[in-house]
Design a protein around this motif. Structure first.
Motif, short mmCIF file in Angstrom:
data_model
loop_
_atom_site.label_atom_id
_atom_site.label_comp_id
_atom_site.label_asym_id
_atom_site.label_seq_id
_atom_site.Cartn_x
_atom_site.Cartn_y
_atom_site.Cartn_z
N THR A 80 18.64 38.49 48.92
CA THR A 80 17.96 39.59 48.57
C THR A 80 18.84 40.58 47.63
OG1 THR A 80 18.94 40.63 50.49
CG2 THR A 80 16.70 39.46 50.90
N PRO A 81 18.39 41.74 47.30
CA PRO A 81 18.94 42.59 46.73
C PRO A 81 20.20 42.95 47.49
CG PRO A 81 16.84 43.00 46.07
CD PRO A 81 16.76 42.24 47.09
N ALA A 82 20.06 43.49 48.69
CA ALA A 82 21.00 43.89 49.50
C ALA A 82 22.14 42.97 49.69
CB ALA A 82 20.51 44.43 50.91
N GLN A 83 21.56 41.78 49.97
CA GLN A 83 22.67 40.62 50.01
C GLN A 83 23.50 40.34 48.75
OE1 GLN A 83 19.90 37.51 51.31
NE2 GLN A 83 20.02 37.98 53.34
N LEU A 84 23.04 40.42 47.72
CA LEU A 84 23.56 40.23 46.45
C LEU A 84 24.76 41.31 46.22
CD1 LEU A 84 20.46 39.55 43.98
CD2 LEU A 84 22.32 37.84 44.60
N ALA A 85 24.26 42.67 46.68
CA ALA A 85 25.34 43.60 46.56
C ALA A 85 26.43 43.63 47.49
CB ALA A 85 24.59 45.08 46.56
N ALA A 86 25.87 43.08 48.62
CA ALA A 86 27.10 42.88 49.81
C ALA A 86 28.30 41.74 49.36
CB ALA A 86 26.37 42.58 51.06
N ALA A 87 27.52 40.64 48.71
CA ALA A 87 28.33 39.68 48.08
C ALA A 87 29.41 40.09 46.98
CB ALA A 87 27.49 38.60 47.54
N ALA A 88 28.67 41.10 46.14
CA ALA A 88 29.68 41.58 45.28
C ALA A 88 30.76 42.57 45.59
CB ALA A 88 28.80 42.51 44.23
N ARG A 89 30.30 43.17 46.78
CA ARG A 89 31.48 43.86 47.55
C ARG A 89 32.70 43.25 47.75
NH1 ARG A 89 26.93 46.79 49.68
NH2 ARG A 89 26.98 45.71 51.66
N VAL A 90 32.18 42.10 48.60
CA VAL A 90 33.03 41.25 49.23
C VAL A 90 34.12 40.68 48.11
CG1 VAL A 90 33.35 38.83 50.16
CG2 VAL A 90 32.02 40.24 51.00
N ILE A 91 33.38 40.32 46.78
CA ILE A 91 34.08 39.78 45.71
C ILE A 91 35.23 40.81 45.36
CG2 ILE A 91 34.01 39.05 43.21
CD1 ILE A 91 33.66 36.95 45.36
N GLU A 92 34.81 41.95 45.15
CA GLU A 92 35.33 43.03 44.56
C GLU A 92 36.79 43.35 45.64
OE1 GLU A 92 35.50 44.02 41.62
OE2 GLU A 92 33.84 43.17 41.10
N ARG A 93 36.46 43.46 47.02
CA ARG A 93 37.62 43.53 48.03
C ARG A 93 38.63 42.51 47.91
NH1 ARG A 93 33.26 45.35 51.52
NH2 ARG A 93 32.92 43.39 52.36
N ARG A 94 37.98 41.25 47.63
CA ARG A 94 38.85 40.02 47.58
C ARG A 94 39.90 40.23 46.37
NH1 ARG A 94 35.01 34.97 49.38
NH2 ARG A 94 34.72 35.68 51.63
N CYS A 95 39.20 40.54 45.28
CA CYS A 95 39.86 40.74 43.90
C CYS A 95 40.87 42.00 44.17
CB CYS A 95 39.01 41.14 42.98
SG CYS A 95 38.21 39.57 42.08
N ALA A 96 40.68 43.18 44.76
CA ALA A 96 41.72 44.01 44.88
C ALA A 96 42.63 43.74 45.67
CB ALA A 96 40.80 45.35 45.75
N ALA A 97 42.23 42.75 46.66
CA ALA A 97 43.48 42.27 47.62
C ALA A 97 44.73 41.52 46.62
CB ALA A 97 42.97 41.54 48.85
N VAL A 98 44.07 40.54 45.99
CA VAL A 98 45.05 39.84 44.92
C VAL A 98 45.76 40.63 43.92
CG1 VAL A 98 44.01 37.79 45.21
CG2 VAL A 98 42.97 38.92 43.60
N TYR A 99 45.18 41.66 43.44
CA TYR A 99 45.76 42.60 42.54
C TYR A 99 46.57 43.37 43.18
CZ TYR A 99 41.45 42.12 39.62
OH TYR A 99 40.06 41.62 38.78
N ALA A 100 46.33 43.89 44.29
CA ALA A 100 47.35 44.61 45.05
C ALA A 100 48.90 43.52 45.39
CB ALA A 100 47.04 45.06 46.54
N GLU A 101 48.65 42.36 45.77
CA GLU A 101 49.89 41.63 45.69
C GLU A 101 50.31 41.38 44.43
OE1 GLU A 101 49.52 40.72 49.72
OE2 GLU A 101 51.31 39.98 48.22
N ALA A 102 49.54 41.44 43.38
CA ALA A 102 50.25 41.19 42.09
C ALA A 102 51.16 42.52 41.70
CB ALA A 102 49.20 40.98 41.06
N VAL A 103 50.43 43.60 42.08
CA VAL A 103 51.38 45.03 41.84
C VAL A 103 52.60 44.65 42.75
CG1 VAL A 103 51.52 47.43 42.57
CG2 VAL A 103 49.39 46.38 41.62
N GLY A 104 52.61 44.29 43.89
CA GLY A 104 53.78 44.18 44.57
C GLY A 104 54.88 43.21 44.11
N SER A 105 54.42 42.10 43.24
CA SER A 105 55.07 41.04 42.92
C SER A 105 55.49 40.91 41.51
CB SER A 105 54.57 39.72 43.22
OG SER A 105 54.23 39.74 44.73
N THR A 106 54.94 41.95 40.67
CA THR A 106 55.28 41.84 39.33
C THR A 106 56.06 43.11 39.06
OG1 THR A 106 53.32 42.80 38.87
CG2 THR A 106 53.31 40.64 38.69
N SER A 107 56.17 43.27 37.71
CA SER A 107 56.83 44.73 37.20
C SER A 107 56.58 45.01 35.89
CB SER A 107 58.35 44.52 37.01
OG SER A 107 58.89 43.38 36.50
#
Lengths: 141, 60
Positions: A80-107
């Protein structure tokens, strides 16, 4: 985590995001859910560009870019549209987590890239109905 | 403090934008990776707040 390992982990995350957004894009109706379809398409385009940038960054760091898996598990039914949006939110949250790790591990330039990507993912999550959080990408803080 | 609510919201949004930039700059300069991660996350949070305020201020 070494800078190269962080970049590889981020690239692996982009592979997953691209796969999922591709599936979501195939399930959203561009005539009935025009706004959602446009947001999913924009997200797909952004993550595709990030994947390409990361491939260059990994090579620049002396690594062999990690390949995509044949497939990935969808975060939820995504029908459903609501489920599609929910899936997109999960993806962005997961991406944000790996980006945050990259912030801490790079320069320098790599960290600047990750910082931009982290803010972008956090804001994009809102466009799919998410709410602001205190520590996007770092909920453990 | 601006007298109108629209002016106050616009000022708040500008303030969140400034905070996001300052946190990003601090994250970039941080010697500690853990600190950089925390500051980067705080920058993203401020960016979310600014984005959330955008419709109320008639901006995008």
């Amino acid at each position: 985590m070494t800078p190269l390992a962080a970049l590889q982990a981020t690239l692996a995350g982009e592979h997953a995001a691209l796969y999922v957004y591709g599936v979501l894009g195939g399930r959203v109706s561009s005539s009935h859910q025009r706004a959602l379809a446009a947001r999913i398409t924009a997200a797909y385009t952004t993550h595709r560009a990030r994947r390409d940038q990361l491939t260059v960054l990994v090579r620049g760091a002396g690594g062999d870019p990690v390949a995509a898996e044949p497939s990935y598990q969808l975060p939820g039914p995504g029908r459903t549209p609501a489920q599609l949006a929910a899936a997109a939110r999960v993806i962005e949250r997961r991406c944000a987590a790996v980006y945050a790790e990259a912030v801490g591990s790079t320069s320098r330039a790599d960290r600047a890239w990750a910082l931009h990507a982290l803010s972008d993912a956090a804001v994009r999550e809102l466009s799919f109905g998410g709410s602001p959080t205190e520590f996007p990408g770092a909920p453990d803080l | 403090m601006p007298a109108s609510s629209a002016g106050a919201l616009a000022a708040l949004r500008r303030s969140e934008d400034r905070l996001a930039r300052a946190n990003r700059s601090s994250a970039l300069a941080a010697e500690s990776g853990a600190f950089a991660r925390a500051l980067g996350s705080m920058a993203a949070s401020a960016a979310q707040q600014a984005a959330q305020l955008a419709p109320a201020t008639g901006e995008r």
